[in-house]
Design an enzyme around this catalytic site. Sequence first.
Site, short mmCIF file in Angstrom:
data_model
loop_
_atom_site.label_atom_id
_atom_site.label_comp_id
_atom_site.label_asym_id
_atom_site.label_seq_id
_atom_site.Cartn_x
_atom_site.Cartn_y
_atom_site.Cartn_z
N TYR A 1 0.66 -14.85 -1.60
CA TYR A 1 0.56 -13.54 -1.23
C TYR A 1 -1.07 -13.61 -0.47
O TYR A 1 -1.11 -13.17 0.77
CB TYR A 1 0.57 -12.52 -1.95
CG TYR A 1 -0.02 -11.04 -1.51
CD1 TYR A 1 0.60 -10.27 -0.30
CD2 TYR A 1 -1.26 -10.59 -1.77
CE1 TYR A 1 0.08 -9.50 0.17
CE2 TYR A 1 -1.93 -9.18 -1.20
CZ TYR A 1 -1.15 -8.81 -0.34
OH TYR A 1 -1.86 -7.70 0.22
N PHE B 1 -9.65 -2.52 -0.87
CA PHE B 1 -9.86 -2.84 -2.06
C PHE B 1 -8.87 -2.30 -2.78
O PHE B 1 -7.43 -2.92 -2.53
CB PHE B 1 -11.36 -2.29 -2.42
CG PHE B 1 -12.29 -3.41 -2.11
CD1 PHE B 1 -12.53 -3.58 -0.82
CD2 PHE B 1 -13.03 -4.24 -3.34
CE1 PHE B 1 -13.49 -4.73 -0.37
CE2 PHE B 1 -13.69 -5.46 -2.66
CZ PHE B 1 -14.00 -5.46 -1.26
N LYS C 1 -2.16 -13.34 3.72
CA LYS C 1 -3.31 -12.35 4.39
C LYS C 1 -4.39 -13.31 5.18
O LYS C 1 -4.57 -12.98 6.16
CB LYS C 1 -3.80 -11.52 3.33
CG LYS C 1 -2.71 -10.57 2.75
CD LYS C 1 -2.66 -9.27 3.77
CE LYS C 1 -1.52 -8.85 3.60
NZ LYS C 1 -0.84 -7.99 4.81
N SER D 1 -6.67 -7.75 2.67
CA SER D 1 -7.19 -7.28 1.32
C SER D 1 -8.16 -7.87 0.90
O SER D 1 -8.46 -9.01 1.07
CB SER D 1 -5.84 -7.83 0.56
OG SER D 1 -5.96 -7.76 -0.95
N ASN E 1 0.82 -2.56 -10.30
CA ASN E 1 -0.51 -2.23 -10.05
C ASN E 1 -0.66 -0.93 -11.28
O ASN E 1 0.15 -0.28 -11.74
CB ASN E 1 -0.80 -1.68 -8.53
CG ASN E 1 -0.80 -2.79 -7.77
OD1 ASN E 1 0.20 -2.94 -6.97
ND2 ASN E 1 -1.40 -3.79 -7.81
P1 NAD Z 1 4.45 -0.89 1.15
O1 NAD Z 1 5.41 -1.86 0.60
O2 NAD Z 1 4.77 0.31 0.44
O3 NAD Z 1 4.64 -0.92 2.50
C1 NAD Z 1 5.00 -1.82 3.43
C2 NAD Z 1 6.01 -1.26 4.47
O4 NAD Z 1 6.37 -2.61 5.54
C3 NAD Z 1 7.63 -1.07 3.83
O5 NAD Z 1 7.94 0.12 4.18
C4 NAD Z 1 8.48 -2.19 4.05
O6 NAD Z 1 9.82 -1.98 4.04
C5 NAD Z 1 7.71 -2.82 5.43
N1 NAD Z 1 8.04 -4.15 5.61
C6 NAD Z 1 7.78 -5.23 5.05
N2 NAD Z 1 8.24 -6.51 5.74
C7 NAD Z 1 8.64 -5.83 6.65
C8 NAD Z 1 9.22 -6.75 8.12
N3 NAD Z 1 9.31 -7.98 7.74
N4 NAD Z 1 9.58 -5.85 8.71
C9 NAD Z 1 9.61 -4.71 8.72
N5 NAD Z 1 9.11 -3.94 7.87
C10 NAD Z 1 8.63 -4.51 6.88
O7 NAD Z 1 2.83 -1.54 0.89
P2 NAD Z 1 1.68 -0.73 1.26
O8 NAD Z 1 1.05 -0.55 -0.22
O9 NAD Z 1 1.67 0.53 1.82
O10 NAD Z 1 0.68 -2.10 2.01
C11 NAD Z 1 0.83 -2.00 3.47
C12 NAD Z 1 -0.03 -3.28 3.69
O11 NAD Z 1 -1.23 -3.03 3.25
C13 NAD Z 1 0.64 -4.38 3.24
O12 NAD Z 1 0.41 -5.35 4.27
C14 NAD Z 1 -0.25 -5.02 1.93
O13 NAD Z 1 -0.27 -6.25 2.06
C15 NAD Z 1 -1.46 -4.29 2.68
N6 NAD Z 1 -2.44 -4.01 1.08
C16 NAD Z 1 -2.02 -3.21 0.29
C17 NAD Z 1 -2.70 -3.14 -0.98
C18 NAD Z 1 -2.32 -2.09 -1.80
O14 NAD Z 1 -2.76 -2.12 -3.21
N7 NAD Z 1 -1.16 -1.35 -1.80
C19 NAD Z 1 -3.83 -3.55 -0.77
C20 NAD Z 1 -4.33 -4.41 0.16
C21 NAD Z 1 -3.69 -4.62 1.27
C1 WQD Z 2 -6.43 -3.51 -11.72
C2 WQD Z 2 -6.84 -3.55 -12.87
C3 WQD Z 2 -5.92 -5.33 -14.17
C4 WQD Z 2 -1.88 -3.18 -14.86
C5 WQD Z 2 -3.95 -6.13 -6.84
C6 WQD Z 2 -3.62 -7.03 -5.96
C7 WQD Z 2 -4.58 -7.38 -4.62
C8 WQD Z 2 -4.44 -5.82 -4.11
C9 WQD Z 2 -4.49 -4.60 -4.84
C10 WQD Z 2 -2.73 -5.91 -2.15
C11 WQD Z 2 -6.88 -4.95 -13.45
C12 WQD Z 2 -5.46 -3.84 -14.87
C13 WQD Z 2 -3.29 -3.52 -14.24
C14 WQD Z 2 -1.70 -2.59 -15.90
C15 WQD Z 2 -3.79 -3.21 -16.46
N1 WQD Z 2 -3.12 -5.75 -3.30
N2 WQD Z 2 -4.14 -3.51 -15.39
N3 WQD Z 2 -2.61 -2.81 -16.80
O1 WQD Z 2 -5.15 -6.84 -9.60
O2 WQD Z 2 -7.21 -5.55 -8.46
O3 WQD Z 2 -5.24 -6.11 -7.19
O4 WQD Z 2 -3.68 -4.89 -6.05
O5 WQD Z 2 -3.47 -6.55 -1.65
O6 WQD Z 2 -4.22 -8.27 -3.82
O7 WQD Z 2 -4.21 -8.34 -6.80
O8 WQD Z 2 -5.08 -4.32 -8.85
O9 WQD Z 2 -3.89 -2.18 -9.95
O10 WQD Z 2 -2.77 -4.63 -10.43
O11 WQD Z 2 -5.01 -4.15 -11.57
O12 WQD Z 2 -4.89 -3.27 -17.27
O13 WQD Z 2 -0.39 -2.60 -16.23
O14 WQD Z 2 -6.06 -2.74 -13.79
O15 WQD Z 2 -5.84 -6.19 -15.13
O16 WQD Z 2 -8.16 -5.04 -14.14
P1 WQD Z 2 -5.54 -5.67 -8.51
P2 WQD Z 2 -4.06 -4.04 -10.14
#
Ligand code: NAD
Ligand code: WQD
Length: 349
Positions: free
Chosen positions: A148, A177, A152, A124, A198
Amino acid sequence: MRILVTGGAGYIGTHALVEVLAAGHEAWVVDNLGNSRPAALDRVRQLSNRDFGFTRADLRDTEAVRAVVARFRPEAVIHFAGLKAVGESVADPLGYFDNNVAGSLSLLRALAESDCRRFVFSSSATVYGDPDYLPLDEAHPTRVSSPYGRTKLQAEEILRDLAGSDPAWSIAVLRYFNPVGAHPSGRIGEDPAGFPNNLMPFITQVAVGRRPALNVFGTDYDTPDGTGVRDYIHVTDLARAHLAAVDWTAGEEAGRGWEAFNLGTGRGTSVLELARAFGEAAGREIPLVLAPRRPGDVATCYADPGKALRELGWRAELGIAEMCASSWHWQSSNPEGYPGEEGGERTAA
Ligand code: NAD
Ligand code: WQD
């Protein structure tokens, strides 16, 4: 190629699985369904018109992972499985380190006993913390401000040490991102349990009438309109990047070692701009409530995605309009998210 997909039932995993199957690969999903539902995998099967293996297991159950590895004999792994809620990680750091770090270790231990040395990891942009400069490139120092983020970064470091221990490894660390959007069919998309953390899922739930208004967290940032700026990336573009990363792991004769890649568009969009663009895509205005800053948020964050273009041959193609239209298509076709029984420990709103 045979690709093991951990967390394949989740938001990004389902979209990547569709691309993996469309490219003709064989897939096997391991997911504990702790944050996802079986219906998501059924929808991937329908969309792809292809089948794949599925084992409901927790990655910390090394024996269960070993059994999948022995049976499926993966040639590459895409490791999505993890917990991802920043606030929850502050309240439950041990749970997050256990799930994300111990889960990754358990998976890697099972793989290290096999021949598979090709690994793609979901990291991330949170590992960069408050930016020293923009756009963020991969050389930017890493610093994390939440448990968190630390899970990572620790997983990234474990992977780097692993690559250092054996030159056969090819490890692509993908720093996402802000992933948003949904498959253009509207059949799969983001389905958060409970209160959405989010921005985009909050907006879609407001649009569909599940929440009254969007709280805009902070209007006094040093940005053009005072609201936070982020690099939103369409989940379909993100999914395709995983295929490019798997191809990259093929390397030459030896492994490629460890490399990190930013996955973003390189463009920043403010909260107000995203809310406005969504309103246009959905044909309905999003009611806004101006609210104080959310603790821990940075003003601006966007990627330099140049390395992914140079080395993976990947770039994001889809813009904000497509992100909003596809998110709306998904949410309006599935106002309550996926149907059917709960997969695991998801909590209701
Ligand atoms: P998500 O929660 O929708 O998907 C994650 C999946 O992993 C789920 O289906 C959950 O049941 C499974 N899981 C979690 N822990 C597990 C475990 N110990 N064993 C087996 N299964 C497990 O999340 P996502 O948004 O699809 O994110 C996927 C990956 O990307 C994550 O590692 C997350 O940290 C990373 N990521 C997500 C975002 C985002 O904003 N969505 C941003 C940056 C990084
Ligand atoms: C985006 C913008 C908020 C909600 C997070 C994690 C990051 C990554 C992605 C996993 C910001 C604003 C949000 C709301 C708002 N995840 N906001 N009202 O914070 O950039 O990143 O998700 O790895 O680790 O920190 O994403 O979607 O939460 O926020 O105004 O109800 O929207 O303040 O400016 P963020 P976000």
